[in-house]
Design a protein around this motif. Structure first.
Motif, mmCIF file in Angstrom:
data_model
loop_
_atom_site.group_PDB
_atom_site.id
_atom_site.type_symbol
_atom_site.label_atom_id
_atom_site.label_comp_id
_atom_site.label_asym_id
_atom_site.label_seq_id
_atom_site.Cartn_x
_atom_site.Cartn_y
_atom_site.Cartn_z
ATOM 1 N N TRP A 189 5.744 -69.238 70.005
ATOM 2 C CA TRP A 189 6.353 -69.032 68.690
ATOM 3 C C TRP A 189 7.796 -68.600 68.909
ATOM 4 C CZ3 TRP A 189 3.033 -67.330 64.048
ATOM 5 C CH2 TRP A 189 3.798 -67.325 62.873
ATOM 6 N N LEU A 190 8.742 -69.489 68.615
ATOM 7 C CA LEU A 190 10.167 -69.224 68.749
ATOM 8 C C LEU A 190 10.708 -68.823 67.382
ATOM 9 C CD1 LEU A 190 10.946 -72.319 70.961
ATOM 10 C CD2 LEU A 190 10.830 -69.954 71.743
ATOM 11 N N VAL A 191 11.120 -67.580 67.244
ATOM 12 C CA VAL A 191 11.388 -67.056 65.913
ATOM 13 C C VAL A 191 12.858 -66.652 65.746
ATOM 14 C CG1 VAL A 191 10.567 -64.781 66.692
ATOM 15 C CG2 VAL A 191 10.750 -65.257 64.250
ATOM 16 N N TYR A 192 13.442 -67.169 64.678
ATOM 17 C CA TYR A 192 14.762 -66.736 64.225
ATOM 18 C C TYR A 192 14.576 -65.722 63.103
ATOM 19 C CZ TYR A 192 17.185 -70.721 66.455
ATOM 20 O OH TYR A 192 17.718 -71.610 67.332
ATOM 21 N N SER A 193 15.487 -64.747 63.032
ATOM 22 C CA SER A 193 15.462 -63.853 61.883
ATOM 23 C C SER A 193 16.021 -64.599 60.665
ATOM 24 C CB SER A 193 16.334 -62.607 62.160
ATOM 25 O OG SER A 193 17.709 -62.968 62.185
ATOM 26 N N GLY A 194 15.719 -64.096 59.491
ATOM 27 C CA GLY A 194 16.225 -64.707 58.271
ATOM 28 C C GLY A 194 17.743 -64.735 58.230
ATOM 29 N N VAL A 199 17.789 -78.400 66.857
ATOM 30 C CA VAL A 199 18.410 -78.775 65.580
ATOM 31 C C VAL A 199 17.680 -78.262 64.346
ATOM 32 C CG1 VAL A 199 19.388 -80.850 66.615
ATOM 33 C CG2 VAL A 199 17.225 -81.014 65.381
ATOM 34 N N LEU A 200 16.397 -77.905 64.456
ATOM 35 C CA LEU A 200 15.667 -77.472 63.256
ATOM 36 C C LEU A 200 16.122 -76.081 62.822
ATOM 37 C CD1 LEU A 200 12.001 -78.674 63.920
ATOM 38 C CD2 LEU A 200 13.779 -79.774 62.546
ATOM 39 N N PRO A 201 16.579 -75.924 61.588
ATOM 40 C CA PRO A 201 17.058 -74.627 61.101
ATOM 41 C C PRO A 201 15.923 -73.743 60.599
ATOM 42 C CG PRO A 201 17.434 -76.287 59.435
ATOM 43 C CD PRO A 201 16.802 -76.999 60.606
ATOM 44 N N CYS A 202 14.950 -73.484 61.457
ATOM 45 C CA CYS A 202 13.829 -72.613 61.103
ATOM 46 C C CYS A 202 13.122 -72.191 62.387
ATOM 47 C CB CYS A 202 12.839 -73.336 60.180
ATOM 48 S SG CYS A 202 11.971 -74.719 60.958
ATOM 49 N N SER A 203 12.209 -71.245 62.267
ATOM 50 C CA SER A 203 11.398 -70.853 63.425
ATOM 51 C C SER A 203 10.427 -71.988 63.754
ATOM 52 C CB SER A 203 10.630 -69.572 63.120
ATOM 53 O OG SER A 203 11.536 -68.510 62.867
ATOM 54 N N VAL A 204 10.050 -72.078 65.050
ATOM 55 C CA VAL A 204 9.212 -73.179 65.515
ATOM 56 C C VAL A 204 8.048 -72.638 66.334
ATOM 57 C CG1 VAL A 204 9.128 -75.290 66.906
ATOM 58 C CG2 VAL A 204 11.185 -74.766 65.587
ATOM 59 N N LEU A 205 6.856 -73.164 66.072
ATOM 60 C CA LEU A 205 5.673 -72.805 66.845
ATOM 61 C C LEU A 205 5.236 -74.046 67.625
ATOM 62 C CD1 LEU A 205 2.601 -70.795 65.452
ATOM 63 C CD2 LEU A 205 2.574 -72.167 67.510
ATOM 64 N N VAL A 206 5.331 -73.970 68.954
ATOM 65 C CA VAL A 206 4.971 -75.092 69.828
ATOM 66 C C VAL A 206 3.524 -74.922 70.277
ATOM 67 C CG1 VAL A 206 5.530 -76.334 71.946
ATOM 68 C CG2 VAL A 206 7.363 -75.258 70.621
ATOM 69 N N PHE A 207 2.697 -75.927 69.995
ATOM 70 C CA PHE A 207 1.271 -75.844 70.326
ATOM 71 C C PHE A 207 0.942 -76.866 71.421
ATOM 72 C CE2 PHE A 207 -3.236 -76.796 69.861
ATOM 73 C CZ PHE A 207 -3.783 -75.524 69.779
ATOM 74 N N HIS A 260 12.770 -75.858 52.103
ATOM 75 C CA HIS A 260 12.897 -74.445 52.503
ATOM 76 C C HIS A 260 11.771 -74.049 53.470
ATOM 77 C CE1 HIS A 260 15.955 -74.159 49.405
ATOM 78 N NE2 HIS A 260 15.100 -74.636 48.520
ATOM 79 N N ILE A 261 11.591 -74.865 54.486
ATOM 80 C CA ILE A 261 10.553 -74.627 55.494
ATOM 81 C C ILE A 261 10.884 -73.370 56.297
ATOM 82 C CG2 ILE A 261 9.382 -75.577 57.517
ATOM 83 C CD1 ILE A 261 8.826 -77.189 54.995
ATOM 84 N N LYS A 262 9.908 -72.480 56.455
ATOM 85 C CA LYS A 262 10.097 -71.260 57.230
ATOM 86 C C LYS A 262 9.579 -71.400 58.664
ATOM 87 C CE LYS A 262 11.795 -69.154 53.685
ATOM 88 N NZ LYS A 262 13.263 -69.003 53.603
ATOM 89 N N LEU A 263 8.583 -72.267 58.849
ATOM 90 C CA LEU A 263 7.982 -72.441 60.175
ATOM 91 C C LEU A 263 7.581 -73.894 60.367
ATOM 92 C CD1 LEU A 263 6.804 -71.168 62.813
ATOM 93 C CD2 LEU A 263 4.639 -70.907 61.564
ATOM 94 N N THR A 264 7.993 -74.463 61.505
ATOM 95 C CA THR A 264 7.590 -75.821 61.872
ATOM 96 C C THR A 264 6.657 -75.757 63.074
ATOM 97 O OG1 THR A 264 9.598 -76.895 61.057
ATOM 98 C CG2 THR A 264 8.396 -78.037 62.782
ATOM 99 N N ILE A 265 5.557 -76.504 63.021
ATOM 100 C CA ILE A 265 4.609 -76.562 64.131
ATOM 101 C C ILE A 265 4.757 -77.904 64.844
ATOM 102 C CG2 ILE A 265 2.184 -76.463 64.813
ATOM 103 C CD1 ILE A 265 1.626 -74.712 62.453
ATOM 104 N N LEU A 266 4.965 -77.837 66.149
ATOM 105 C CA LEU A 266 5.111 -79.033 66.982
ATOM 106 C C LEU A 266 3.992 -79.078 68.008
ATOM 107 C CD1 LEU A 266 8.921 -78.885 67.935
ATOM 108 C CD2 LEU A 266 7.896 -80.214 66.083
ATOM 109 N N MET A 272 5.872 -76.724 57.956
ATOM 110 C CA MET A 272 5.889 -78.148 58.263
ATOM 111 C C MET A 272 5.149 -78.398 59.571
ATOM 112 S SD MET A 272 9.164 -80.775 58.457
ATOM 113 C CE MET A 272 9.937 -80.099 59.940
ATOM 114 N N VAL A 273 4.260 -79.393 59.566
ATOM 115 C CA VAL A 273 3.491 -79.758 60.762
ATOM 116 C C VAL A 273 3.871 -81.190 61.145
ATOM 117 C CG1 VAL A 273 1.207 -79.962 61.795
ATOM 118 C CG2 VAL A 273 1.613 -78.279 59.986
ATOM 119 N N CYS A 274 4.423 -81.366 62.341
ATOM 120 C CA CYS A 274 4.909 -82.677 62.788
ATOM 121 C C CYS A 274 3.814 -83.406 63.560
ATOM 122 C CB CYS A 274 6.145 -82.512 63.663
ATOM 123 S SG CYS A 274 7.508 -81.675 62.828
ATOM 124 N N LEU A 275 3.409 -84.564 63.063
ATOM 125 C CA LEU A 275 2.341 -85.356 63.677
ATOM 126 C C LEU A 275 2.924 -86.616 64.301
ATOM 127 C CD1 LEU A 275 -0.284 -85.043 60.784
ATOM 128 C CD2 LEU A 275 -0.011 -83.563 62.792
#
Length: 291
Positions: free
Chosen positions: A282-287, A129-137, A104-110, A8-11
């Motif tokens: 890249w903030l990563v949670y394990s499965g 709050v997002l239940p997935c790993s997040v990549l902050v750009f 079932h998003i695995k990675l969100t880009i902010l 998911m890419v948040c614009l």
């Protein structure tokens, strides 16, 4: 091989969107990403009365979707299956968290603007709050990744972050460096000399890392740097190392073992997010943590 079923890419309809979409394309070119969702939430209640008077009953969602389609067509193309989702909900954090669960998003880009342009309040809420790993750009980051840094605390979470980083490094063809920042128990000074304490602390940490390498052979040849925090925070030491080392991506493992979502992010990731670093984070949670 890293496979991301859904991203998911948040614009936010600002200048950073074009760069964010281009960065997403560069990831899709190097990773196996099966579907990308470009999303935006319109907070209708924030629209002024003047706007409503000028534009009347215009279909704002369609206009926004058309704008995003133009950006995606120019900077993303058809490299990966994708979909544009525009919503009109009062709470952006809630709707995005629901989208993560629904698709079932695995990675969100902010995207992240510099602190002089934005408070970053929404981004901080989303990280919690997002239940997935997040990549902050950050808006000042490069689209290209040539050197990666993964700070660790020698926990199981660190192992997951190292494995992800190693796989990324192999697929990207980039350099990878492991870093550990340690603190001395200052309450024992001056009973123990600082020089002895430093020597002993480094000996202990190096032995722990050697044991970690024995248990996980895939990390045996990755360069490892040990840094003392001294009079700075762990996040500050990581930031300084980033600047000196010329890294292009920072990977952090998140424990997520606190039952209160608002407290699960941790002080180091929060401080790094609120710092004007110029590299993607890249903030990563394990499965298992996500489950």
């Amino acid at each position: 091989m890293i496979t991301i079923d859904a991203m998911m890419v948040c614009l936010d309809l600002s200048d950073i969107d074009e760069k964010l979409v281009a960065f997403t394309r560069s990831l899709c070119e190097r990773l196996e990403v099966r579907k990308v969702y470009f999303v935006h939430n319109i907070k209708v209640y924030e629209l002024s009365d003047d706007f409503k008077e000028w534009f009347g009953d215009v279909d704002l969602a369609s206009e926004v979707e058309g704008n995003i389609q133009d950006i995606v067509a120019e900077h993303f193309g058809t490299i990966t299956d994708h979909e544009i989702l525009v919503s009109q909900e009062p709470n952006t954090e809630v709707i995005l968290a629901n989208l993560v669960k629904r698709y079932h998003i695995k990675l969100t880009i902010l995207g992240k603007k510099m602190s002089n342009k934005s408070s970053g309040a929404l981004g901080t809420k989303l990280l919690r709050v997002l239940p997935c790993s997040v990549l902050v750009f950050p808006e000042t980051a490069s689209l290209y990744i040539r050197k990666m840094l993964v700070p660790i605390d020698l926990s199981d979470t660190s192992v997951y972050a190292i494995r992800l980083s190693k796989n990324l490094s192999d697929q990207f063809g980039t350099q990878l460096e492991i870093m550990h920042v340690y603190r001395l128990p200052s309450q024992f000074f001056p009973l123990i000399s600082e020089e002895k304490a430093v020597s002993k602390a480094e000996e202990v940490v190096k032995q722990k890392f050697a044991d970690l390498q024995k248990r996980h052979q895939e990390i045996a040849r990755i360069p490892y740097t040990l840094v003392r925090a001294a009079n700075k925070s762990i996040a500050e030491r990581i930031t300084l190392h980033l600047e000196k080392g010329g890294h292009d991506l920072l990977v952090l493992g998140l424990k997520g073992n606190n039952p209160l979502p608002s407290l699960s992010l941790g002080s180091v990731p929060t401080e790094l997010y609120n710092t004007n670093i110029n590299v993607p984070l890249w903030l990563v949670y394990s499965g298992d943590v996500i489950k």
